[in-house]
Structures are given as structure tokens and as C-alpha cells.
Scaffold this active site. Structure first.
Site, short mmCIF file in Angstrom:
data_model
loop_
_atom_site.label_atom_id
_atom_site.label_comp_id
_atom_site.label_asym_id
_atom_site.label_seq_id
_atom_site.Cartn_x
_atom_site.Cartn_y
_atom_site.Cartn_z
N THR A 1 -3.17 -3.91 5.09
CA THR A 1 -2.84 -3.97 3.66
C THR A 1 -3.13 -5.39 3.25
O THR A 1 -3.08 -6.28 4.09
CB THR A 1 -1.32 -3.70 3.46
OG1 THR A 1 -1.03 -2.39 3.88
CG2 THR A 1 -0.86 -3.91 2.04
N ARG B 1 0.58 11.14 1.40
CA ARG B 1 1.56 10.21 2.00
C ARG B 1 1.52 8.86 1.25
O ARG B 1 0.47 8.29 1.03
CB ARG B 1 1.21 10.00 3.47
CG ARG B 1 2.07 8.95 4.19
CD ARG B 1 1.42 7.59 4.20
NE ARG B 1 2.18 6.61 4.98
CZ ARG B 1 1.90 5.31 5.01
NH1 ARG B 1 0.90 4.85 4.29
NH2 ARG B 1 2.61 4.49 5.72
N GLY C 1 2.93 4.91 1.41
CA GLY C 1 3.58 3.92 2.27
C GLY C 1 4.50 3.04 1.44
O GLY C 1 4.97 3.44 0.36
N THR D 1 3.11 -5.99 5.20
CA THR D 1 2.07 -5.15 5.78
C THR D 1 2.64 -4.59 7.08
O THR D 1 3.53 -5.19 7.67
CB THR D 1 0.77 -5.91 6.09
OG1 THR D 1 1.03 -6.84 7.14
CG2 THR D 1 0.25 -6.67 4.89
N GLY D 2 2.09 -3.48 7.51
CA GLY D 2 2.61 -2.87 8.73
C GLY D 2 3.04 -1.44 8.44
O GLY D 2 2.57 -0.83 7.48
N1 ASP Z 1 1.91 -0.86 4.90
C1 ASP Z 1 0.78 0.01 4.83
C2 ASP Z 1 1.23 1.42 4.74
O1 ASP Z 1 2.16 1.80 5.45
C3 ASP Z 1 -0.19 -0.09 5.93
C4 ASP Z 1 -0.28 -1.39 6.65
O2 ASP Z 1 -0.04 -2.44 6.10
O3 ASP Z 1 -0.60 -1.41 7.83
O4 ASP Z 1 0.61 2.18 4.04
#
Ligand code: ASP
Length: 327
Positions: A167, A195, A197, A218-219
Site C-alpha cells: 500500500t 474485500r 482492507g 500498510t500490512g
Molecule cells: N493494507 C492493505 C490491505 O490490507 C495491504 C497492504 O498494505 O499490504 O488491503
């Protein structure tokens, strides 16, 4: 004045900083920075050529929050348009709403004059998507995937929580002291259609309040939603914690989540005075920042706060060492 971003924001941080240097607003800086990331086909986690959902469709999530007014705008599962962050900003500025999803979000993008992008994937990225479904599916199965009624099973097989993530986060503070945060992503690759996030959920992946500071994530978005991470972090500053302690406390909330789906989380944050920080559950991560007097972005190590693996016992000693036993 400062711009802070996740490390994949490097391609946009100079443009964002230039806007601040010229006296522009934090909102304009964040939008400009993120648009360059969204347009970058090399980044498979944001915007054009981001990894798609299980059906091979790119669904974008984005949000923006204005820390002066606490106005926010977000889009979720947006298809057919590249600049989700601009659509999110327009939701914030032109509608009496905060969040639009799916067809409504695309319809609004069209109404705002965004050029449609019917093919959001380059051929090689489409091949990466299809290859992930093989060898369990043959070409005919992949071709017909949209008509399946057992997608949930395939999502479990195809998604890889350790790999398919990313992200972009931008936080800017302008000359007037106003803070803006923006987050944009193509989300969890091979996700179930629809979906969302944390990125389009204000309070989960994004929160800004001029009076205290701002945070973005992010994550694994599901974790930030469950812990209301970005809002909690800013709230901890509101309750009197300094930036480092507020970040640590937000990471503790994430660490304490239990259940099957525990993965990675990274935070970037600033306080109202423009001090910045990055925290990660993964060792060796970094983030970037730039001020108008810096000729280029600087790299900063993120503070490491490991989470327990699903089903594993938490290593409390590790945490005590990291946080001086405070939490
Ligand atoms: N946070 C983002 C999500 O869950 C993805 C990511 O940052 O890895 O959609």
C-alpha cells in the site's frame, strides 16, 4: 513542513514536497504524491497494474483525511479507474458522504471526468495472476473462474499473506500546520471480490487530526480494522502519550490480536509538531521523509515490534526489551 511516506512512495515524494515548498496545501501534496505511485506500473500493490482479486480484476481502495476539518473521503473496490486517491478526495470535497464502493465508486469517478481504464493489468501481470491458480486450475477453469461458486476455497489457496501485500501511505504537514493523510492500494492480491482492507476505512488505515498528529498503515488490513489502528495511535497522542509511546501502544494493540490471521503491519506517523516515526512488525523495514530544505527523500529505519505468529506463544522477553516493560 514535512512529507512522510511508506518507502514505495519514493517516486512521488519529491512532487509532494515541491508543492509544500511553493506554499501549497497538505491535501494537494498528498494527492500529487500518491497519483505518481498509482500511475507506476512497476508497483504491483497500488493503482495501475496492481495485483488483482481472485477473478483477475483490479479493485482499488483509497482514502484521504484532512486533519484541519476531520473531513474524509474514501473509495473501496473501485474498478476501471487508476487514480483512486483523487476519487477519494472528490468524495471528501464534493459529496455529503465519506465512503463509496464498487459500482457507485466507478460511477462517481466517471461523473467526475476521470478517464476510464478498462484494462488495468499489463499482460505479464495477468500471467502472474493466472500462474498462481495453476496447477490446480487449467486454462479453461481460469477462463471460467467468474462463474464458480466455490471462490472462498480458491481464495485460501491463492492468497499468500506473507507476499501479496502493499500500500502507499503519505502524510504531509503544510506551512499553515495543516496535516493530511492519504492511503492507496490494490489490496490483498487474489482477494475475494469486494474485500475491503484498512486503506479505505477511516480510523483503521488512515487518520489525521491537526491538533495531535496523524497515522497511516500498510500490512494486513484486517488487523488494522480490528484494532482501529490509525485512530488509536492518534487517540493515544490526544490522551497525552508522545509519538513513540503512541506508536508502541498501537503496535501492542495489534500484537494482542489473536486468531488465525495474524500477519504483518507497518505504521508511519507524525505528531502535531511534525516529528515522524515508523514502526513495523518486520525487522529491517524503513520509511521515507522529505522536508522542503532536503534536496531528496531520506530513508529512516522503522522500529521493529514483532508479533506472535498465529498459534505461537508470544515472546514476552523480546517485547520487554523493546518497550522497557511498559506495556
Ligand atoms: N493494507 C492493505 C490491505 O490490507 C495491504 C497492504 O498494505 O499490504 O488491503
Amino acid at each position: 513542513m514535512i512529507v512522510v511516506a511508506s518507502s514505495n512512495g519514493r517516486i512521488g515524494i519529491a512532487a509532494a514536497t515541491q508543492i509544500l515548498r511553493q506554499g501549497g496545501t497538505a491535501v494537494d501534496a498528498v494527492e500529487a504524491g500518491i497519483r505518481l505511485v498509482e500511475a507506476n506500473p512497476e508497483d504491483h500493490t497500488v493503482g495501475f497494474n496492481g495485483y488483482p482479486n481472485i477473478l483477475g480484476e483490479v479493485e482499488l481502495d483509497a482514502s484521504m483525511m484532512n486533519g484541519r476539518t476531520l473531513e474524509s473521503g474514501a473509495v473501496g473496490a473501485l474498478t476501471g479507474y487508476v487514480h483512486a486517491i483523487t476519487v477519494a478526495r472528490q468524495v471528501m470535497e464534493k459529496l455529503p458522504h465519506v465512503l463509496l464502493v464498487g459500482d457507485g465508486a466507478s460511477r462517481f469517478a466517471a461523473e467526475m471526468g476521470h478517464p476510464p481504464q478498462p484494462e488495468m493489468l499489463l499482460p505479464e501481470t495477468r500471467t502472474v495472476w493466472a500462474d498462481r491458480l495453476r496447477p490446480d486450475m487449467n486454462d479453461a477453469d481460469i477462463e471460467a473462474i467468474a462463474s464458480r461458486t466455490d471462490l472462498a476455497r480458491w481464495v485460501e489457496l491463492a492468497t499468500d499473506p506473507e507476499r501479496a501485500k502493499g500500500t502507499v501511505n503519505f502524510i504531509a504537514q503544510d506551512k499553515a500546520g495543516n496535516i493530511c493523510t492519504g492511503v492507496s492500494t490494490s489490496g490483498w492480491a487474489w482477494k475475494y471480490p469486494g474485500r475491503l482492507g484498512d486503506s479505505p476505512i477511516i480510523g483503521a488505515g488512515n487518520y489525521a487530526d491537526n491538533r495531535y498528529g496523524a497515522a497511516a498503515c500498510t500490512g494486513m488490513g484486517e488487523m488494522a480494522i480490528r484494532a482501529s489502528t490509525a485512530h488509536s495511535l492518534v487517540f493515544y497522542m490526544k490522551m497525552g502519550l508522545n509519538l513513540a509511546d503512541a506508536c508502541e501502544r498501537a503496535m501492542v494493540d495489534l500484537r494482542d490480536l489473536d486468531g488465525r490471521f495474524i500477519s504483518v503491519m507497518n505504521l508511519v506517523a507524525i505528531d502535531k509538531d511534525g516529528n515522524h516515526a515508523g514502526y513495523s512488525s518486520v525487522d529491517g523495514r524503513s520509511y521515507i521523509y522529505q522536508t522542503p530544505t532536503c534536496p531528496s527523500a531520506k530513508n529512516c529505519p522503522a522500529r521493529w515490534c514483532p508479533f506472535r505468529r498465529a498459534g505461537a506463544k508470544q515472546d514476552n522477553n523480546e517485547w520487554e526489551k523493546l518497550t522497557n516493560g511498559r506495556w
